[in-house]
Design a protein around this motif. Sequence first.
Motif, short mmCIF file in Angstrom:
data_model
loop_
_atom_site.label_atom_id
_atom_site.label_comp_id
_atom_site.label_asym_id
_atom_site.label_seq_id
_atom_site.Cartn_x
_atom_site.Cartn_y
_atom_site.Cartn_z
N MET A 95 0.82 -1.21 0.00
CA MET A 95 0.00 0.00 0.00
C MET A 95 0.86 1.26 0.00
O MET A 95 0.53 2.26 -0.65
CB MET A 95 -0.93 0.00 1.21
N ILE A 96 1.96 1.23 0.73
CA ILE A 96 2.88 2.37 0.75
C ILE A 96 3.48 2.56 -0.65
O ILE A 96 3.57 3.68 -1.17
CB ILE A 96 3.97 2.17 1.82
N GLN A 97 3.88 1.46 -1.26
CA GLN A 97 4.44 1.51 -2.61
C GLN A 97 3.43 2.07 -3.60
O GLN A 97 3.74 2.97 -4.41
CB GLN A 97 4.86 0.10 -3.05
N ARG A 98 2.21 1.57 -3.56
CA ARG A 98 1.19 1.96 -4.55
C ARG A 98 0.81 3.43 -4.42
O ARG A 98 0.72 4.15 -5.42
CB ARG A 98 -0.04 1.06 -4.38
N THR A 99 0.57 3.89 -3.19
CA THR A 99 0.16 5.28 -3.02
C THR A 99 1.29 6.25 -3.36
O THR A 99 1.03 7.36 -3.83
CB THR A 99 -0.36 5.54 -1.60
N GLU A 100 2.54 5.85 -3.13
CA GLU A 100 3.66 6.70 -3.51
C GLU A 100 3.71 6.85 -5.03
O GLU A 100 3.90 7.96 -5.55
CB GLU A 100 4.97 6.12 -2.98
N ALA A 101 3.54 5.77 -5.76
CA ALA A 101 3.55 5.84 -7.22
C ALA A 101 2.38 6.67 -7.73
O ALA A 101 2.53 7.48 -8.66
CB ALA A 101 3.51 4.43 -7.81
N LEU A 102 1.21 6.50 -7.15
CA LEU A 102 0.04 7.26 -7.57
C LEU A 102 0.23 8.75 -7.30
O LEU A 102 -0.19 9.60 -8.09
CB LEU A 102 -1.21 6.74 -6.85
N ASN A 103 0.86 9.08 -6.17
CA ASN A 103 1.09 10.49 -5.87
C ASN A 103 2.09 11.10 -6.86
O ASN A 103 1.91 12.23 -7.33
CB ASN A 103 1.60 10.67 -4.44
N GLN A 104 3.14 10.35 -7.18
CA GLN A 104 4.10 10.84 -8.16
C GLN A 104 3.44 11.02 -9.52
O GLN A 104 3.76 11.96 -10.26
CB GLN A 104 5.30 9.90 -8.26
N PHE A 105 2.51 10.15 -9.85
CA PHE A 105 1.76 10.27 -11.10
C PHE A 105 0.95 11.56 -11.13
O PHE A 105 0.96 12.31 -12.12
CB PHE A 105 0.85 9.05 -11.26
N LEU A 106 0.25 11.85 -10.04
CA LEU A 106 -0.55 13.08 -9.98
C LEU A 106 0.32 14.32 -10.08
O LEU A 106 0.00 15.28 -10.80
CB LEU A 106 -1.36 13.10 -8.68
N GLU A 107 1.43 14.31 -9.36
CA GLU A 107 2.34 15.46 -9.41
C GLU A 107 2.89 15.63 -10.84
O GLU A 107 3.05 16.75 -11.33
CB GLU A 107 3.48 15.25 -8.41
N ASP A 108 3.15 14.51 -11.50
CA ASP A 108 3.71 14.53 -12.85
C ASP A 108 2.72 15.07 -13.88
O ASP A 108 3.04 15.97 -14.67
CB ASP A 108 4.16 13.12 -13.22
N ILE A 109 1.49 14.54 -13.88
CA ILE A 109 0.56 14.94 -14.95
C ILE A 109 0.07 16.37 -14.79
O ILE A 109 -0.37 16.98 -15.77
CB ILE A 109 -0.65 13.98 -15.05
N TYR A 110 0.17 16.92 -13.57
CA TYR A 110 -0.21 18.32 -13.39
C TYR A 110 0.99 19.26 -13.49
O TYR A 110 0.87 20.46 -13.25
CB TYR A 110 -0.93 18.51 -12.06
N HIS A 111 2.16 18.68 -13.84
CA HIS A 111 3.35 19.50 -14.03
C HIS A 111 4.05 19.15 -15.34
O HIS A 111 3.70 19.67 -16.38
CB HIS A 111 4.29 19.37 -12.82
N HIS A 112 5.00 18.21 -15.32
CA HIS A 112 5.86 17.99 -16.50
C HIS A 112 5.34 16.93 -17.47
O HIS A 112 5.76 16.90 -18.63
CB HIS A 112 7.26 17.61 -16.03
N GLN A 113 4.48 16.01 -17.01
CA GLN A 113 3.87 14.97 -17.85
C GLN A 113 4.90 14.04 -18.49
O GLN A 113 4.77 13.61 -19.63
CB GLN A 113 2.98 15.61 -18.92
N HIS A 114 5.92 13.70 -17.73
CA HIS A 114 6.95 12.80 -18.24
C HIS A 114 6.37 11.44 -18.65
O HIS A 114 6.75 10.87 -19.67
CB HIS A 114 8.05 12.57 -17.18
N ILE A 115 5.43 10.92 -17.85
CA ILE A 115 4.89 9.58 -18.11
C ILE A 115 4.09 9.54 -19.41
O ILE A 115 4.02 8.51 -20.07
CB ILE A 115 4.05 9.09 -16.91
N LEU A 116 3.52 10.68 -19.78
CA LEU A 116 2.80 10.76 -21.05
C LEU A 116 3.78 10.92 -22.21
O LEU A 116 3.66 10.27 -23.25
CB LEU A 116 1.81 11.93 -21.04
N ASN A 117 4.75 11.79 -22.02
CA ASN A 117 5.75 12.03 -23.07
C ASN A 117 6.56 10.78 -23.38
O ASN A 117 7.00 10.58 -24.52
CB ASN A 117 6.68 13.17 -22.67
#
Length: 494
Positions: A95-117
């Motif tokens: 659960m700690i692993q999953r929520t950390e990844a999800l939080n990084q995803f949210l921070e990413d898509i509302y800023h640099h969008q690396h995961i989309l690029n």
Amino acid sequence: MVRLLKSYNTGPFFDEMFQSNGQPKKHYSRFHQILGQFSKNDLKEKHELAQKSFLKQGITFTVYADEDGTERTMPFDFIPIIIPSEDWLRIEKGMIQRTEALNQFLEDIYHHQHILNDGIIPSELIEQNPYYYPKQVAGIDIPLGNHIFLAGIDLIRDENGEYRVLEDNLRNPSGISYVYENRFVMRQVYPEVFENQSIETLEQQLSYLHETIFSHVPKTVEAGVEPCAILLTPGIYNSAYYDHVFLAQQLGLQLVEGQDLVVEDHKVYMQTIRGLKRVDIIYRRIDDDFLDPDAFRSDSILGVPGLIEAYKRGNVAILNGVGNGVADDKAIYAYVPEMIRYYLKEEPIIPNVETYLLRDPKQREWVLERLNQLVIKNVGASGGYDMLIGPHATSEEIERFRKKITENPSQYIAQPTMKISTAPAYQNERFYPCHVDLRVFVMRGRDTYVLPGGLSRVALKEGSLVVNSSQGGGGKDTWILKNEGGGANVASGS
């Protein structure tokens, strides 16, 4: 009592309490021994007393589709879900692993969008998502860079007893109050079952939740000034209002509605009998669309005009973050294992349920040929609404969903009909197996805490797979057996 238990049949499912030969599992042996000391009359009286206890405390939920009335007392079943410490340790880490990844995803898509690029997730899944709010959220510097203050992750166990993530709830997860009330009723009505049981306690956890809330103080709050945090509720008609009241009382937060707040000079204030009081942190239980009529729905009477502008300027923290819905969308759920690999460079500890994305023509064609075998879910719905369970559906229901999928394939996903684990339930003066899941609550601030146990939900209707309280499901107490060697449920530096 012995006859009642002997009639229990685990069937083809993994059972939480019993082995296939009918013997209790090792971690249930003490509970099973005490259970055998109750007479049939004891069980009946205790069951009725437990239900009355919930009614007396006003613990209710809403069944919107019930023609007999919406407000119901939360059904409670006294047989707990017991989880050994080694199993819980794996859940915690997952659960700690999953929520950390999800939080990084949210921070990413509302800023640099690396995961989309980088092509890990199709950009249209984000850009066309109705819960993606770049206009309101993009580029905002929020406290701790943390969008997920409280997550409710739903787990199931498959036919092999392996835990799998069924759903992520990152907007306004409810149910913590029921965790505490389930334990309270168990100790009041069934004190015998706690004898010689070493289980993790819940008492300290609310102080962790309080600490987590106040770790999100905005940078604009001057050093030495005691920050003010409130709980914002839609009001008494909300289905989770009991949850709001409980948390506000236990955490020492003022429970307010939108009409109690005002924004002046891009700062939020609470109206009190002594005048306006500055508000720094809002634990909101109102959906994004209703938070601010200036930024979202103009017809909202629940929110606060100007709130989002104050949020964007860093003058108030809103927990959970605005725009989180894009991350707990059921289509995005299918990509969470890839998020874990991308952001954390790790393999998922707790896997997903296999998921088919119906926006893909090949997957859609395969699913449409097997609707009677699969579970179909609306990607934006929750609480068990707009869902088809193929093996239990009528031909009319199947054809209705076939039409829905054909007309709007991106709105639906499909999953196998899982052989979800069962546990004994005592209802109507008998024991029978019911399907169960577990909502695990993860609190994230400067540190990450996982509430030991969480909310075990049970599909009390015999044969049903739907555990949601809004669909008539009930709750069980959840016990985490203590590790004799010690251990802690905290991870530093979330």
